[in-house]
Design a protein around this motif. Structure first.
Motif, mmCIF file in Angstrom:
data_model
loop_
_atom_site.group_PDB
_atom_site.id
_atom_site.type_symbol
_atom_site.label_atom_id
_atom_site.label_comp_id
_atom_site.label_asym_id
_atom_site.label_seq_id
_atom_site.Cartn_x
_atom_site.Cartn_y
_atom_site.Cartn_z
ATOM 1 N N LEU A 8 0.876 -1.253 -0.029
ATOM 2 C CA LEU A 8 0.097 -0.065 -0.039
ATOM 3 C C LEU A 8 0.907 1.043 0.079
ATOM 4 C CD1 LEU A 8 -2.842 -0.988 2.500
ATOM 5 C CD2 LEU A 8 -2.946 -0.905 -0.001
ATOM 6 N N THR A 9 1.912 1.296 0.761
ATOM 7 C CA THR A 9 2.897 2.525 0.910
ATOM 8 C C THR A 9 3.568 2.620 -0.480
ATOM 9 O OG1 THR A 9 3.051 1.931 3.289
ATOM 10 C CG2 THR A 9 4.892 3.302 1.909
ATOM 11 N N ALA A 10 3.902 1.595 -1.401
ATOM 12 C CA ALA A 10 4.593 1.416 -2.634
ATOM 13 C C ALA A 10 3.577 2.053 -3.414
ATOM 14 C CB ALA A 10 4.991 0.438 -3.044
ATOM 15 N N ILE A 11 2.427 1.852 -3.282
ATOM 16 C CA ILE A 11 1.156 2.167 -4.551
ATOM 17 C C ILE A 11 1.021 3.877 -4.074
ATOM 18 C CG2 ILE A 11 -1.275 2.070 -4.931
ATOM 19 C CD1 ILE A 11 -0.813 -0.895 -4.671
ATOM 20 N N ASP A 15 3.152 9.014 -8.317
ATOM 21 C CA ASP A 15 2.445 9.991 -8.419
ATOM 22 C C ASP A 15 2.125 10.400 -10.094
ATOM 23 O OD1 ASP A 15 5.024 10.454 -9.168
ATOM 24 O OD2 ASP A 15 5.070 12.189 -7.771
ATOM 25 N N GLY A 16 2.403 9.480 -10.935
ATOM 26 C CA GLY A 16 2.207 9.556 -12.280
ATOM 27 C C GLY A 16 0.789 9.460 -12.778
ATOM 28 N N PHE A 17 -0.308 10.346 -12.138
ATOM 29 C CA PHE A 17 -1.628 10.085 -12.410
ATOM 30 C C PHE A 17 -2.014 10.264 -14.155
ATOM 31 C CE2 PHE A 17 -1.806 11.036 -8.005
ATOM 32 C CZ PHE A 17 -2.485 10.015 -7.465
ATOM 33 N N SER A 18 -0.794 10.911 -14.721
ATOM 34 C CA SER A 18 -1.360 11.071 -16.222
ATOM 35 C C SER A 18 -0.979 9.842 -16.984
ATOM 36 C CB SER A 18 -0.206 11.981 -16.825
ATOM 37 O OG SER A 18 1.084 11.552 -16.361
ATOM 38 N N ARG A 19 -0.523 8.797 -16.352
ATOM 39 C CA ARG A 19 -0.226 7.357 -16.911
ATOM 40 C C ARG A 19 -1.390 6.414 -16.348
ATOM 41 N NH1 ARG A 19 5.655 6.633 -14.826
ATOM 42 N NH2 ARG A 19 5.697 4.599 -15.796
ATOM 43 N N LEU A 60 -5.829 7.991 -3.460
ATOM 44 C CA LEU A 60 -7.002 7.713 -4.159
ATOM 45 C C LEU A 60 -7.601 9.387 -4.109
ATOM 46 C CD1 LEU A 60 -8.374 4.552 -2.751
ATOM 47 C CD2 LEU A 60 -7.604 5.089 -4.998
ATOM 48 N N LEU A 61 -7.640 10.187 -3.188
ATOM 49 C CA LEU A 61 -8.295 11.326 -3.280
ATOM 50 C C LEU A 61 -7.629 12.229 -3.937
ATOM 51 C CD1 LEU A 61 -9.195 12.130 0.674
ATOM 52 C CD2 LEU A 61 -10.816 11.978 -1.300
ATOM 53 N N GLN A 62 -6.257 12.088 -4.126
ATOM 54 C CA GLN A 62 -5.305 12.957 -5.177
ATOM 55 C C GLN A 62 -5.777 12.477 -6.453
ATOM 56 O OE1 GLN A 62 -1.544 12.036 -3.726
ATOM 57 N NE2 GLN A 62 -1.619 14.060 -2.272
ATOM 58 N N GLY A 63 -5.881 11.231 -6.882
ATOM 59 C CA GLY A 63 -6.363 10.717 -8.099
ATOM 60 C C GLY A 63 -7.605 11.270 -8.474
#
Length: 200
Positions: A8-11, A15-19, A60-63
């Motif tokens: 979970l920490t790794a996920i 921060d590459g939400f554009s991918r 998830l909120l940032q996404g």
């Protein structure tokens, strides 16, 4: 071999939400184990799981905030709406579990400053909601946000007492032991239960 908290920490560090395909794959990895989150070992590992879960809630909120903003910039897009919905659904399914909400609440109490990240991300999602063209989807996001907002009030909510709980301290003790100490020895548990029996 690898603890849930480390995955979970790794996920949550991605921060590459554009991918979008990468994010979709990470959500699929979470689907494999998030319905059975637990930890084995010392108390530090339990706290690590709590912190990791809080980190994933922020992620998830940032996404959701990122994809709402993307809808504003590029206009309606089926793929962006699909990944936004996937993030919202994963957050909703995580926080539909009272146990997971309790773990996030423990993390919040452990580190008061960390909850600021959650609130900041929630504000960004709220600001971006007007960019979501689908009214039904917008309502689902609002419901998910209300689940997140309910976490700080968990202890103040009055629950209905169980119908036949003659020994509430035993129920509370076993629930705590079952949540936080899954791999503990049974002998100390039995001795503490016998002590509670003598006291009552």
């Amino acid at each position: 071999m690898v603890s849930y908290s480390s995955v979970l920490t790794a996920i949550s560090k991605f921060d590459g939400f554009s991918r979008e395909l990468c994010v979709k794959s990470l959500l699929e990895i979470m689907d494999m184990f998030c319905h059975r989150l637990n930890c084995h070992g010392k108390a530090e590992e339990c706290i690590a799981l709590c912190r990791a879960l809080l980190g994933v809630v922020v992620w998830l909120l940032q996404g959701c905030a990122f994809y709402c903003e993307k809808l504003r910039e590029l206009g309606p897009s089926a793929s962006t709406e699909a990944i936004l919905r996937a993030c919202q659904e994963k957050l909703h399914s995580l926080l539909s579990s009272t146990k997971n909400k309790a773990l996030v609440h423990i993390s919040r109490l452990e580190d008061q400053g960390s909850w600021g990240n959650v609130e900041q991300a929630m504000n960004k999602v709220t600001d971006g909601l007007c960019n979501v063209p689908n009214q039904t989807h917008r309502t689902l996001i609002e419901e998910t946000l209300s689940l997140v907002k309910s976490i700080p009030q968990m202890l103040s909510v009055q629950c209905e007492p169980p119908a036949h709980a003659s020994f509430p301290s035993v129920h509370a003790f076993i629930m705590l032991e079952g949540t936080m100490n899954l791999t503990g020895e049974t002998q100390p548990l039995m001795e503490q239960l016998m002590m509670i029996k003598r006291m009552q």
